[in-house]
Design a protein around this motif. Structure first.
Motif, PDB file in Angstrom:
ATOM      1  N   GLU A  97      11.252  -2.066  -8.087  1.00  0.00           N
ATOM      2  CA  GLU A  97       9.577  -1.308  -8.221  1.00  0.00           C
ATOM      3  C   GLU A  97       8.935  -1.657  -9.201  1.00  0.00           C
ATOM      4  O   GLU A  97       7.302  -2.010  -8.673  1.00  0.00           O
ATOM      5  N   GLU A  98       9.681  -1.782 -10.227  1.00  0.00           N
ATOM      6  CA  GLU A  98       8.556  -2.439 -11.654  1.00  0.00           C
ATOM      7  C   GLU A  98       8.537  -4.056 -11.382  1.00  0.00           C
ATOM      8  O   GLU A  98       7.095  -4.026 -11.731  1.00  0.00           O
ATOM      9  N   ALA A  99       8.630  -4.632 -10.712  1.00  0.00           N
ATOM     10  CA  ALA A  99       8.493  -6.023 -10.455  1.00  0.00           C
ATOM     11  C   ALA A  99       6.991  -5.910  -9.116  1.00  0.00           C
ATOM     12  O   ALA A  99       6.263  -6.629  -9.465  1.00  0.00           O
ATOM     13  N   LEU A 100       7.778  -4.970  -8.682  1.00  0.00           N
ATOM     14  CA  LEU A 100       6.913  -5.048  -7.609  1.00  0.00           C
ATOM     15  C   LEU A 100       5.337  -4.737  -7.213  1.00  0.00           C
ATOM     16  O   LEU A 100       4.232  -5.274  -7.514  1.00  0.00           O
ATOM     17  N   PHE A 101       5.399  -3.619  -8.161  1.00  0.00           N
ATOM     18  CA  PHE A 101       4.054  -2.694  -8.410  1.00  0.00           C
ATOM     19  C   PHE A 101       3.150  -3.385  -9.689  1.00  0.00           C
ATOM     20  O   PHE A 101       2.032  -3.482  -9.737  1.00  0.00           O
ATOM     21  N   ALA A 102       3.509  -3.893 -10.030  1.00  0.00           N
ATOM     22  CA  ALA A 102       2.967  -4.957 -11.140  1.00  0.00           C
ATOM     23  C   ALA A 102       2.263  -5.988 -10.498  1.00  0.00           C
ATOM     24  O   ALA A 102       0.748  -6.179 -10.432  1.00  0.00           O
TER      25      ALA A 102
ATOM     26  N   VAL B   8       2.125  -5.880  -7.303  1.00  0.00           N
ATOM     27  CA  VAL B   8       1.541  -5.511  -6.078  1.00  0.00           C
ATOM     28  C   VAL B   8       1.070  -4.135  -6.122  1.00  0.00           C
ATOM     29  O   VAL B   8       2.031  -3.308  -5.582  1.00  0.00           O
ATOM     30  N   PRO B   9       0.258  -3.594  -6.414  1.00  0.00           N
ATOM     31  CA  PRO B   9      -0.522  -2.265  -6.623  1.00  0.00           C
ATOM     32  C   PRO B   9      -0.293  -0.893  -6.275  1.00  0.00           C
ATOM     33  O   PRO B   9       0.032   0.063  -6.140  1.00  0.00           O
ATOM     34  N   ASN B  10      -0.276  -1.490  -4.941  1.00  0.00           N
ATOM     35  CA  ASN B  10      -0.342  -0.375  -3.513  1.00  0.00           C
ATOM     36  C   ASN B  10       0.193  -0.706  -2.273  1.00  0.00           C
ATOM     37  O   ASN B  10       0.211   0.082  -1.629  1.00  0.00           O
TER      38      ASN B  10
ATOM     39  N   LYS C 281      -0.604  -9.453   2.067  1.00  0.00           N
ATOM     40  CA  LYS C 281      -0.153  -8.087   2.082  1.00  0.00           C
ATOM     41  C   LYS C 281      -0.272  -7.163   1.457  1.00  0.00           C
ATOM     42  O   LYS C 281       0.399  -7.492   0.042  1.00  0.00           O
ATOM     43  N   ASP C 282      -2.019  -6.468   0.582  1.00  0.00           N
ATOM     44  CA  ASP C 282      -1.807  -6.218  -0.224  1.00  0.00           C
ATOM     45  C   ASP C 282      -1.099  -4.567  -0.432  1.00  0.00           C
ATOM     46  O   ASP C 282      -1.721  -4.371  -1.565  1.00  0.00           O
ATOM     47  N   ALA C 283      -1.121  -3.922   0.501  1.00  0.00           N
ATOM     48  CA  ALA C 283      -0.583  -2.752   0.622  1.00  0.00           C
ATOM     49  C   ALA C 283       0.426  -2.338   1.562  1.00  0.00           C
ATOM     50  O   ALA C 283       0.737  -1.226   2.584  1.00  0.00           O
ATOM     51  N   PRO C 284       1.809  -2.886   1.218  1.00  0.00           N
ATOM     52  CA  PRO C 284       3.019  -3.317   1.756  1.00  0.00           C
ATOM     53  C   PRO C 284       3.769  -1.985   1.539  1.00  0.00           C
ATOM     54  O   PRO C 284       3.717  -1.341   0.610  1.00  0.00           O
TER      55      PRO C 284
ATOM     56  N   ALA D  43       6.940  -9.659  -4.168  1.00  0.00           N
ATOM     57  CA  ALA D  43       5.999  -9.124  -4.737  1.00  0.00           C
ATOM     58  C   ALA D  43       4.842 -10.932  -4.320  1.00  0.00           C
ATOM     59  O   ALA D  43       3.933 -10.948  -3.122  1.00  0.00           O
ATOM     60  N   ASP D  44       5.626 -12.068  -4.249  1.00  0.00           N
ATOM     61  CA  ASP D  44       5.525 -13.093  -3.854  1.00  0.00           C
ATOM     62  C   ASP D  44       5.444 -13.522  -2.995  1.00  0.00           C
ATOM     63  O   ASP D  44       4.369 -14.151  -1.701  1.00  0.00           O
ATOM     64  N   TYR D  45       5.746 -12.489  -2.398  1.00  0.00           N
ATOM     65  CA  TYR D  45       5.964 -12.933  -0.271  1.00  0.00           C
ATOM     66  C   TYR D  45       4.524 -11.937   0.275  1.00  0.00           C
ATOM     67  O   TYR D  45       3.918 -12.969   0.957  1.00  0.00           O
ATOM     68  N   PHE D  46       4.584 -11.130  -1.070  1.00  0.00           N
ATOM     69  CA  PHE D  46       3.758  -9.916   0.133  1.00  0.00           C
ATOM     70  C   PHE D  46       2.709 -11.209  -0.156  1.00  0.00           C
ATOM     71  O   PHE D  46       1.779 -11.029   0.326  1.00  0.00           O
ATOM     72  N   LEU D  47       1.943 -11.469  -1.301  1.00  0.00           N
ATOM     73  CA  LEU D  47       1.290 -11.998  -1.880  1.00  0.00           C
ATOM     74  C   LEU D  47       0.619 -13.554  -1.322  1.00  0.00           C
ATOM     75  O   LEU D  47      -0.429 -13.506  -0.693  1.00  0.00           O
TER      76      LEU D  47
END
Length: 323
Positions: free
Chosen positions: A179-184, A186-188, A155-158, A147-151
């Motif tokens: 999944e729970e950590a990622l979606f928390a 980066v919800p999209n 990238k808000d919808a990877p 999630a930190d990498y995508f932010l």
């Protein structure tokens, strides 16, 4: 009263002598690995080193089950016949391994799981100890890093594809944590594919097909070492470097080299095979001595590596290549 006191002292002395004898006697322990390389090679070295450091004469009878329930079952029967005093095993299947482990328990042999085990209820009935790095936290740490990498990459919808090892329950739990950590954060984000690819060759093949099916794929999540390395190789062979990245589990020399390169693998979460092997052996010896843990699960640390420097550091610390 003097007679009672003398009798009590005699009983205590006998108990102490009995305990001392138990802790001095030679030991014979069975160890079963699910594979012969990577993480399981580390577990094997941890058990072997632990045996040398135990301060007692300790024979380890070992084999590689090759992920085969029938081979695992046959070897457990052989260990029972050989008169081992404990069995250390990472069960191939919670359901498929149950009967053989129950036979060992019924024969009076403590069974110590590591990495994987039986269902919660069966574990309470038939397992003495379970040395494990919490699989939920394993996945959660990696999902948080992803999630930190995508932010950071805005990238808000990877889109992410999963190469799984979900024939064992521990890998299902790893994915839930991821999944729970990622979606928390980066919800999209979206999981667009999830297929089995635990071994290296299969992971390369499956990941290559996934890249063809999802040409805009942003990342892979490899639930285990073979999946992680296989995904990285597929990305390179398909010319996707700079477009698709990999987040994965289980550090090995090749995975550490890829992390140090940092062009494809961006984070790896790991449980030291050697450390877990030593912990499992310690629990086996304690169980033989009549001192199993109060709580069956005995936790082991989970490490996160998320930079090129982390990869280089791991390589320096594991010059022999054994995780």
């Amino acid at each position: 009263m003097k007679f009672i006191a003398k009798a009590a002292l005699a009983s205590l002395a006998a108990l102490a002598a009995s305990t001392a004898f138990a802790q001095d006697k030679d030991l014979k322990v069975g160890a079963i690995y699910m594979d012969a390389q990577g993480f399981y090679a580390g577990v094997r070295k941890g058990i072997q080193d632990g045996a040398k450091d135990a301060g007692r004469k300790l024979e380890v009878i070992e084999t590689n089950a090759q992920g085969d329930v029938s081979k695992e079952s046959s070897f457990i029967d052989s260990l029972i016949s050989a008169g081992v005093q404990a069995i250390i095993v990472s069960p191939v299947s919670a359901d498929g391994s149950f009967r053989a482990i129950r036979r060992a328990h019924d024969a009076g042999i403590p069974v110590v799981c590591y990495n994987t085990c039986l269902s919660e209820n069966d574990m309470k009935d038939y397992v003495s100890a379970y040395a494990v790095g919490d699989p939920y936290q394993f996945g959660h740490k990696l999902g948080d890093a992803a999630a930190d990498y995508f932010l950071a990459e805005k990238k808000d919808a990877p889109t992410i594809a999963v190469l799984n090892c979900e024939f064992v329950e521990v890998c299902v739990t790893r994915r839930k944590g991821f999944e729970e950590a990622l979606f928390a954060k980066v919800p999209n984000a979206k999981i667009v594919d999830n297929q089995e690819g635990a071994t290296l060759d299969k992971a390369v093949s499956v990941a290559s097909t996934m890249l063809s099916s999802h040409p805009d794929l942003d990342a892979f999540f490899g639930e285990a070492g073979g999946a992680t390395l296989g995904a990285a190789r597929a990305v390179k062979s398909q010319g996707r470097v700079g477009k698709t990245v990999v987040f994965g589990g289980d550090m090995t020399t090749e995975i550490a080299q890829e992390l140090a390169d940092f062009s494809v693998i961006k984070a790896v979460v790991d449980i030291s095979g050697q450390g877990l092997g030593k912990l499992a052996l310690t629990q086996a010896i304690n169980s033989i001595d009549g001192k199993p843990p109060a709580d069956i699960k005995v936790a082991y640390d989970i490490d996160l590596y998320k930079s090129a420097e982390d990869g280089k550091g791991w390589l320096e610390a594991h010059a022999d290549g054994i995780p």
